[in-house]
Design a protein around this motif. Structure first.
Motif, short mmCIF file in Angstrom:
data_model
loop_
_atom_site.label_atom_id
_atom_site.label_comp_id
_atom_site.label_asym_id
_atom_site.label_seq_id
_atom_site.Cartn_x
_atom_site.Cartn_y
_atom_site.Cartn_z
N PRO A 85 0.81 -1.03 0.68
CA PRO A 85 -0.08 -0.05 0.17
C PRO A 85 0.95 1.10 0.53
O PRO A 85 2.29 1.60 0.29
N ILE A 86 1.15 2.37 -0.28
CA ILE A 86 1.03 3.57 -0.29
C ILE A 86 -0.12 4.90 -0.17
O ILE A 86 -1.49 4.59 -0.44
N TYR A 87 0.56 5.63 -0.46
CA TYR A 87 -0.94 6.82 0.19
C TYR A 87 -1.64 6.30 1.29
O TYR A 87 -2.27 6.19 0.98
N ALA A 88 -1.46 5.96 2.36
CA ALA A 88 -1.76 5.69 3.35
C ALA A 88 -2.92 4.31 3.25
O ALA A 88 -4.07 4.51 4.16
N GLY A 89 -2.54 3.64 2.21
CA GLY A 89 -3.87 2.55 1.47
C GLY A 89 -4.76 2.68 0.57
O GLY A 89 -5.50 2.11 0.33
N LYS A 90 -5.03 4.20 0.00
CA LYS A 90 -5.78 4.55 -1.25
C LYS A 90 -4.69 4.07 -2.40
O LYS A 90 -5.79 3.93 -3.19
N LEU A 91 -4.02 3.91 -1.91
CA LEU A 91 -3.45 3.11 -3.62
C LEU A 91 -2.27 1.93 -3.05
O LEU A 91 -1.86 1.82 -2.35
N LEU A 92 -2.62 1.00 -4.16
CA LEU A 92 -1.19 -0.30 -4.37
C LEU A 92 -0.38 0.30 -5.28
O LEU A 92 -1.27 0.43 -6.20
N THR A 93 0.16 -0.30 -4.97
CA THR A 93 1.86 -0.68 -6.00
C THR A 93 2.61 -2.16 -5.99
O THR A 93 2.66 -2.68 -4.85
N LYS A 94 2.95 -2.30 -7.19
CA LYS A 94 3.68 -2.95 -7.57
C LYS A 94 4.99 -2.81 -7.54
O LYS A 94 5.33 -1.87 -8.01
N GLU A 95 5.86 -4.00 -6.61
CA GLU A 95 7.52 -2.74 -6.79
C GLU A 95 8.68 -4.13 -6.47
O GLU A 95 8.35 -5.11 -6.36
N VAL A 96 9.12 -3.79 -7.94
CA VAL A 96 10.41 -5.03 -7.67
C VAL A 96 11.97 -4.46 -8.14
O VAL A 96 11.88 -3.21 -9.35
N SER A 97 12.24 -5.21 -7.56
CA SER A 97 13.63 -4.52 -8.22
C SER A 97 14.57 -5.58 -9.13
O SER A 97 14.79 -7.28 -8.62
N ARG A 98 14.74 -5.20 -10.17
CA ARG A 98 14.35 -7.02 -11.34
C ARG A 98 16.28 -6.75 -11.23
O ARG A 98 16.81 -7.96 -11.94
N THR A 99 17.42 -5.84 -10.98
CA THR A 99 18.57 -6.44 -11.34
C THR A 99 19.17 -6.79 -10.14
O THR A 99 20.61 -6.98 -10.39
N ARG A 100 19.16 -5.70 -8.90
CA ARG A 100 20.15 -5.71 -8.05
C ARG A 100 19.87 -7.15 -6.93
O ARG A 100 18.65 -7.74 -6.74
#
Ligand SMILES: Cc1cc2nc3c(=O)[nH]c(=O)nc-3n(C[C@H](O)[C@H](O)[C@H](O)COP(=O)(O)OP(=O)(O)OC[C@H]3O[C@@H](n4cnc5c(N)ncnc54)[C@H](O)[C@@H]3O)c2cc1C
Ligand SMILES: Nc1ncnc2c1ncn2[C@@H]1O[C@H](COP(=O)(O)O)[C@@H](O)[C@H]1O
Lengths: 259, 348
Positions: free
Chosen positions: B137-152
């Motif tokens: 969750p971001i923006y205090a749960g108002k949105l969700l985001t997918k997050e990934v580290s592809r290279t590290r």
């Protein structure tokens, strides 16, 4: 005491935030000083009032972030600096912490760097500890009270909020401190402060100005999702007496296997 | 020993593991198959060997234990040195941690040491082209985001408390445990002591939460004792009577007590009980909001609760828009009646 406060500009917490064409939007809701960072500013001013010294407020952000810096100046901070560079675009915490640490090195000798607990847009709460790690300073996050500052002995004593209760810690200065709400209400800007802030010159530092080769961001955000509206339908329990309403509710909770 | 590609850090307070650590093991197990890997538990502290067995019982295939007397109190700098050292040696693809006050610092520092990304508060994990994509969750749960580290590598992912189930421990499970002593360097911090919170069930771990808002003080029929003459103090006295009703219901349900910011700011209850954007973010199975209007900043802290029940005398209160069940009425009448109904149902 030579203190730096790190602040971020964020959308107002009352804003309705949505996704439009794959981008975050908050309509015409105002941008504000991240509410947690107001507490950090407040704490810095209290330490300055008790021990003398100077408070510099810094922000990594777009031009709009000047408004957040001005808000901090109006509250009583002495100087402000905006960190801006093409290499800070799409900054994750790895990049932001590198930039903030570089600014702190340039501002050294320092006693304290203050942070908010978390930024209300990205919600990560890791930047303070990352800056501390880069500088090799002790990290004191989630501070609910600054118990004592000893500029001569170069120590600070704080109370931190852990899930299990409070923890008392003493650390050597310079240190990184992130504060929670319990430190006390932030002050309102004074009339004089607002006037001073409106006239303030806010210099911009680029990566080169700080001698920084910014790292490339480690994380990317492949998708933004507006969470599905859950439970738009509320089942109203109405009955002739509180006892009956209570019994009905408990029965429904059993049927729905909540209990 | 073939090193696993997934490591899970076991967070503990003075040697006692937090439940979220077992949830992190569960979260790791959901990606283990698609990464063709077992899950190694990483335990750091002083006298923490038993946590390795507990971790194996909760699903880890192996454990690494690093101990030193100077690691008795969690200090992020010292713990990060040890964790980064182990990761540099074993080179896993992923480090999964629970998200707590301690691990937020630890994960942050290890990410700096290893020049990699760190994703806190993940509520879902999936594997895509051999990278872990986390949802948070971001923006205090108002949105969700997918997050990934592809290279590290390693990817550092912290999972949010209660987002994943707690695996059922099986003490018959066995696995290799690699124990070694370490000698951490000097530290610039000294832990002077701890003050326990005021008892009761912790908000972030609770599966049921009963919360009170400003409405808790709103009962004109209650007469404060004559020695309380100050109006503000009378209001606080009323609020204490109201919160007592809430506590009784919480105690029947084995629940934690929460509050709105208005209740905290008015001095009804300490800040440590506050739920919301500037308080605690919680996700219990059942959240009962009593005399809370449902301001967006309050919702930010509890909107992902599985079932929300609202009790409010105003049928237009925004909280009803999010609630699954609602009762319009005076909490001074509804809450005691509900306590009785729960008591009867649960046989207490
Ligand atoms: C930057 C920022 C951060 C914030 N962070 C938070 C946060 O973390 N958490 C949070 O909660 N708020 C937060 N707020 C405050 C938030 O905007 C609201 O002011 C607050 O949540 C209101 O609390 P409340 O619902 O208890 O009070 P009110 O809005 O006053 O509502 C009281 C409710 O009780 C009902 N009521 C009254 N008497 C009775 C009775 N006898 N029986 C039944 N119902 C009754 C009323 O109908 C009303 O709906 C924040 C605000 C800002 C600007
Ligand atoms: N862009 C930024 N500029 C200055 N300070 C920041 C920035 N981002 C984060 N911070 C500081 O780091 C704290 C924690 O932020 P975060 O890790 O993003 O949740 C904030 O409360 C600020 O004090």
């Amino acid at each position: 005491m030579n203190i730096v406060v790190c602040v971020k500009q964020t959308p107002d917490t009352a804003a309705t935030v949505t996704v439009e064409n794959g981008k975050v939007t908050w309509g015409d809701a105002p941008l504000v000083l991240n509410p947690w960072d107001e507490f950090a500013v407040e704490q810095s001013l209290r330490i300055k009032e008790a021990h003398g010294g100077k408070v510099t407020v810094i922000s990594l952000g777009l031009e709009g972030a000047r408004e957040a810096l001005k808000q901090a100046l109006a509250m009583g901070c002495d100087e402000a600096i905006l960190l801006q560079d093409p290499s800070f675009a799409a900054a994750d915490t790895l990049v932001a912490s590198a930039a903030l640490a570089a600014a702190l090195r340039k501002l050294d000798p320092l006693d304290l760097a203050l942070f908010g607990r978390t930024s209300v847009d990205s919600d990560t709460g890791v930047t303070a500890a990352q800056v501390a790690r880069r500088l090799g300073w002790p990290s004191l996050t989630l501070v609910a009270a600054v118990v004592a500052v000893d500029p001569q002995g170069r120590t600070i004593e704080v109370e931190r909020m852990l899930e299990e209760g409070r923890q008392q810690v003493r650390a050597q200065l310079p240190a990184v401190v992130s504060v929670v709400k319990e430190i006390g209400e932030p002050r309102y800007p004074s009339f004089m402060g607002i006037r001073k802030a409106s006239k303030a010159e806010i210099p911009t530092w680029s990566a080169a100005d700080m001698g920084l080769q910014a790292p490339s961001p480690a994380v990317t955000w492949p998708a933004l999702i507006a969470p599905p509206r859950v439970n738009t339908h509320c089942e109203m329990i109405s009955a002739d007496s509180p006892g009956e309403a209570a019994a009905q509710l408990v029965q429904r909770l059993m049927e729905e296997k909540v209990l | 020993m073939m090193a696993d590609r997934i490591f899970v850090y076991i967070d503990h307070h003075l040697g006692e593991a937090v439940v979220a650590s077992w949830e992190a093991l569960y979260a790791a197990s959901t990606i283990a198959a698609s990464m063709s890997s077992g899950v190694t538990a990483l335990v750091v502290g002083d006298g923490v060997r038993s946590l390795a067995e507990e971790a194996i019982a909760h699903g880890a295939s192996a454990a690494v234990v690093r101990e030193s007397p100077s690691l008795k109190d969690f200090r992020p700098e010292l713990y990060a040195d040890v964790v980064s050292g182990v990761l540099k040696e074993s080179r896993p693809e992923v480090l999964v941690l629970p998200t707590t006050g301690r691990t937020r610092e630890l994960g942050a520092m290890v990410a700096v040491d290893l020049d990699t990304g760190v994703t806190p508060d993940a509520i879902a994990l999936e594997v895509e082209e051999s990278a872990v994509v986390a949802t948070r969750p971001i923006y205090a749960g108002k949105l969700l985001t997918k997050e990934v580290s592809r290279t590290r590598r390693p990817q550092i992912v912290m999972v949010r408390s209660r987002a994943f189930p707690r695996p059922t421990p099986d003490t018959a499970r066995k696995g290799p445990v690699d124990v070694a002593a370490v000698t951490p360097g000097a530290s610039a911090t000294e832990v002077l002591g701890y003050r326990a919170s005021d008892g009761g069930v912790s908000l972030t771990d609770a599966s049921v939460i009963v919360s009170g808002g400003r409405g808790v003080s709103n009962n004109g029929r209650l007469t404060p004792p004559p020695e309380i003459t100050d109006e503000k103090q009378q209001e606080i006295w009323r609020a204490h009577q109201g919160f007592e009703l809430i506590r009784q219901m919480a105690s029947v349900l084995g629940a934690a007590v929460g509050a709105s910011r208005a209740a905290v700011d008015a001095g009804y209850i300490p800040y440590s009980n506050q739920v919301g954007q500037t308080g605690k973010v919680v996700a219990p199975d059942l959240y009962i909001a009593c005399g809370i209007s449902g301001a967006i900043q309050h919702l930010a802290g509890m909107r992902t609760s599985k079932t929300i029940v609202a009790i409010n005398k105003d049928p237009e209160a925004p909280i009803f828009k999010l609630a699954r069940f609602g009762i319009v009425g005076d909490l001074y009448e509804i809450v005691p009646a509900l306590t009785e109904a729960f008591r009867t149902q649960l046989g207490k």
